[in-house]
Design a protein around this motif. Sequence first.
Motif, PDB file in Angstrom:
ATOM      1  N   VAL A   1     118.336 139.476  63.109  1.00 15.27           N
ATOM      2  CA  VAL A   1     117.712 140.143  61.975  1.00 15.27           C
ATOM      3  C   VAL A   1     116.297 140.555  62.362  1.00 15.27           C
ATOM      4  O   VAL A   1     115.783 140.178  63.419  1.00 15.27           O
ATOM      5  CB  VAL A   1     117.672 139.221  60.736  1.00 15.27           C
ATOM      6  CG1 VAL A   1     119.085 138.856  60.287  1.00 15.27           C
ATOM      7  CG2 VAL A   1     116.871 137.948  61.042  1.00 15.27           C
ATOM      8  N   ASP A   2     115.648 141.300  61.492  1.00 12.53           N
ATOM      9  CA  ASP A   2     114.258 141.674  61.739  1.00 12.53           C
ATOM     10  C   ASP A   2     113.339 140.494  61.427  1.00 12.53           C
ATOM     11  O   ASP A   2     113.748 139.525  60.767  1.00 12.53           O
ATOM     12  CB  ASP A   2     113.871 142.897  60.898  1.00 12.53           C
ATOM     13  CG  ASP A   2     114.000 142.625  59.411  1.00 12.53           C
ATOM     14  OD1 ASP A   2     113.051 142.055  58.827  1.00 12.53           O
ATOM     15  OD2 ASP A   2     115.066 142.952  58.834  1.00 12.53           O
ATOM     16  N   ALA A   3     112.117 140.561  61.887  1.00 14.94           N
ATOM     17  CA  ALA A   3     111.178 139.441  61.764  1.00 14.94           C
ATOM     18  C   ALA A   3     110.911 139.058  60.322  1.00 14.94           C
ATOM     19  O   ALA A   3     110.779 137.870  59.994  1.00 14.94           O
ATOM     20  CB  ALA A   3     109.869 139.780  62.475  1.00 14.94           C
ATOM     21  N   ALA A   4     110.841 140.048  59.430  1.00 16.59           N
ATOM     22  CA  ALA A   4     110.544 139.748  58.019  1.00 16.59           C
ATOM     23  C   ALA A   4     111.692 138.971  57.379  1.00 16.59           C
ATOM     24  O   ALA A   4     111.475 138.014  56.613  1.00 16.59           O
ATOM     25  CB  ALA A   4     110.266 141.038  57.259  1.00 16.59           C
ATOM     26  N   THR A   5     112.937 139.351  57.688  1.00 16.28           N
ATOM     27  CA  THR A   5     114.096 138.633  57.149  1.00 16.28           C
ATOM     28  C   THR A   5     114.137 137.211  57.685  1.00 16.28           C
ATOM     29  O   THR A   5     114.403 136.252  56.958  1.00 16.28           O
ATOM     30  CB  THR A   5     115.394 139.381  57.518  1.00 16.28           C
ATOM     31  OG1 THR A   5     115.343 140.689  56.965  1.00 16.28           O
ATOM     32  CG2 THR A   5     116.616 138.641  56.991  1.00 16.28           C
TER      33      THR A   5
END
Length: 228
Positions: A10-14
């Motif tokens: 996933v992306d870093a924010a998720t």
Amino acid sequence: MSATALPPIVDAATWQRQLDALRIREKAVTRELDAVAAQRRRLPMVRMPDYTLEGEEGPVRLADVFGGASQLIVYNHMWFPGETWQCGGCTGFTAQFTRLDVLAGYDARFVVVTQGPIDEALAYRRRVGNTMTWYSTANSPFGTDVGAPPGGGFAVNVFLRDGDAVYRTWHTNGRGTEQLSYTFALIDLLPYGRREEWQDSPEGWPQGPTYGGWASSQDIAALYGADA
């Protein structure tokens, strides 16, 4: 290991959001452990008889096992008469403890007590490279009285000394000893955990028999023992 045994990407924010959600539960566990420790400090205690154990230098009263401290942790190591290799779990567990002097700052000591005759116990200690202080209760009812009889399991007991009077304050066995182990704490941080079949893991995660990854007594001896 399955080729698909990987966490989702996933992306870093998720990733941060899900870590923050987990952190709420982790902090709740920390607060609960604090509350459990507070309740433990409020337990009553039981006065113990004046036992005599066997140490490296000969007979020693239980009150003297404290080494001048007022608090004592005892690991009751399983023992099987006539066996070259004793319990792998006990051997591996006690192999962790190589820097115990820090307990002196808390007026405490941590030792091993086993049902094995002292000469055999000390020989085994050397064979596996254990650095703790060992005592034998082979000629004393001490082990039986604290939940570790001959042929029985392992245990952890805690004692408080007031002069020559010794009191039992706490006891655990089985998985209750895990809180004393840094190895499980480290392994449980890993994505695949302990890899044991009883654990709740995602589909496809590597898992095997319970205790499958544990080092044997022979493994411990090869790493740390006299011939290592």
